[in-house]
Design a protein around this motif. Structure first.
Motif, PDB file in Angstrom:
ATOM      1  N   VAL A 104       0.826  -1.221   0.000  1.00 32.37           N
ATOM      2  CA  VAL A 104       0.000   0.000   0.000  1.00 32.37           C
ATOM      3  C   VAL A 104       0.858   1.269   0.000  1.00 32.37           C
ATOM      4  O   VAL A 104       0.604   2.205  -0.760  1.00 32.37           O
ATOM      5  N   SER A 108       0.852   3.785  -3.263  1.00 35.00           N
ATOM      6  CA  SER A 108       0.259   5.113  -3.037  1.00 35.00           C
ATOM      7  C   SER A 108       1.077   6.231  -3.670  1.00 35.00           C
ATOM      8  O   SER A 108       0.560   7.308  -3.931  1.00 35.00           O
ATOM      9  N   LEU A 114      -6.642   4.315  -4.682  1.00 31.75           N
ATOM     10  CA  LEU A 114      -6.325   2.896  -4.511  1.00 31.75           C
ATOM     11  C   LEU A 114      -7.605   2.086  -4.683  1.00 31.75           C
ATOM     12  O   LEU A 114      -8.625   2.412  -4.073  1.00 31.75           O
ATOM     13  N   THR A 130      -5.044   0.707   3.662  1.00 31.94           N
ATOM     14  CA  THR A 130      -5.518   1.744   2.726  1.00 31.94           C
ATOM     15  C   THR A 130      -6.119   2.899   3.516  1.00 31.94           C
ATOM     16  O   THR A 130      -6.031   4.047   3.103  1.00 31.94           O
ATOM     17  N   SER A 133      -3.311   5.061   4.549  1.00 31.40           N
ATOM     18  CA  SER A 133      -2.557   5.690   3.446  1.00 31.40           C
ATOM     19  C   SER A 133      -2.979   7.127   3.201  1.00 31.40           C
ATOM     20  O   SER A 133      -2.219   7.921   2.651  1.00 31.40           O
ATOM     21  N   VAL A 137      -9.977   5.730  -1.606  1.00 33.12           N
ATOM     22  CA  VAL A 137     -10.058   4.290  -1.849  1.00 33.12           C
ATOM     23  C   VAL A 137     -11.352   3.974  -2.589  1.00 33.12           C
ATOM     24  O   VAL A 137     -12.430   4.419  -2.181  1.00 33.12           O
ATOM     25  N   ILE A 157     -12.015   1.412   6.682  1.00 34.16           N
ATOM     26  CA  ILE A 157     -11.172   2.469   6.091  1.00 34.16           C
ATOM     27  C   ILE A 157     -11.450   3.796   6.800  1.00 34.16           C
ATOM     28  O   ILE A 157     -10.537   4.506   7.215  1.00 34.16           O
TER      29      ILE A 157
END
Ligand code: PEP
Ligand code: MN
Length: 276
Positions: A104, A108, A114, A130, A133, A137, A157
């Motif tokens: 990831v 990125s 992503l 993610t 990150s 997403v 997330i």
């Protein structure tokens, strides 16, 4: 407990996810490109053609989750570099799949968004990474997942402090065999009833049939989708993955014209009926 994905929890305000010059949820996302990044020529040529047709985002897989371990697995880092070059040449932001939590961080550096694929929807360590990150997403619905399961994966997330999740309906497994999957368009208004997150539709994997991609794209727009993700290849016969569902650029161009016209028309009806 009210979940972060819920419309109520967000004071009934809808989330718009900033990607390049657009905000998905506010602006319509027309995402197009090849299933897999195969070469610089194939990706950049396809990117230019979809941009000319009206796409505002490029898709392309550098890591491919294939059913068979012997099938083309993607170009990896080389593919990401090609995507970055395509972005430089066309200005289109790039969405690409990440399949391993360990990747990831460095993926990125190349991706604008992503993608978490259907097969990985419930890969909780991938979801958490993610989330950390800070990148937007795109979370595809698992092929045997309920709406509740899908939204709970978005929650993983969001719970990491990343508010930028885009949901993507891509069809589910049913007893039907004519289509590759059963594209569940009822999820578009259903998501909007309970969540503030934007939702896009992938009629390419959702149907697996060229002839159904345009009608299902129009149906998705009519149902309120915030965008579409469509596979396009400059020469589908040569495609290394999903060649049977890849639109030729001129087919995509006709689809894009209809989709954008329909979207504008529906917008004009909304404006006409807006409270004064
Ligand atoms: C893709 O979009 O490249 C893909 C593999 O789709 P899905 O995860 O929906 O099968
Ligand atoms: Mn594909």
């Amino acid at each position: 407990m009210n979940k972060l994905y819920s419309l109520e929890q967000n004071q009934r305000r809808r989330t718009a996810v900033p990607v390049g010059r657009i905000a998905i949820g506010q602006d319509f996302a027309l995402i197009a490109g090849p299933c897999s990044v195969e070469s610089e020529k194939q990706t950049i040529l396809t990117a230019q053609l979809v941009k000319d047709a009206g796409a505002n985002m490029l898709r392309g897989g550098a890591f491919k989750p294939r059913t068979s371990p012997y099938a083309f697995q993607g170009l990896g880092l080389k593919g990401l570099k090609i995507l970055a070059k395509a972005r430089e040449e066309t200005g289109l932001p790039v969405v690409t799949e990440v399949i391993d939590p360990r990747d990831v961080g460095w993926v990125s550096e190349y991706a604008d968004v992503l993608q978490v694929g259907a097969r990985n929807m419930q890969n909780y360590s991938l979801l958490k990474e993610t989330g950390k990150s800070g990148k937007p997403v795109l979370l595809k619905r698992g092929m045997t997942s309920t709406l509740d399961e899908w939204l709970n994966c978005a929650e993983y997330i969001l719970a990491e402090g990343n508010p930028h999740v885009i949901l993507c309906e891509r069809g589910i497994r049913t007893f039907e065999t004519y289509t590759r999957n059963t594209l569940d368009l009822s999820m578009v208004p259903a998501v909007k009833e309970i969540s503030h997150l934007p939702v896009v539709v992938d009629p390419s994997h959702g149907t697996g049939r060229l002839s159904l991609i345009e009608p299902m794209s129009l149906a998705a727009v009519a149902g309120g989708a915030d965008g579409l993700m469509i596979e396009v290849h400059y020469n589908p016969a040569e495609a290394l993955s999903d060649k049977d569902q890849a639109l030729r650029p001129e087919q995509f161009s006709r689809l894009a014209e209809k989709v954008l016209t329909l979207r504008k028309f529906l917008g004009s009806l909304d404006n006409a009926h807006a409270p004064v």
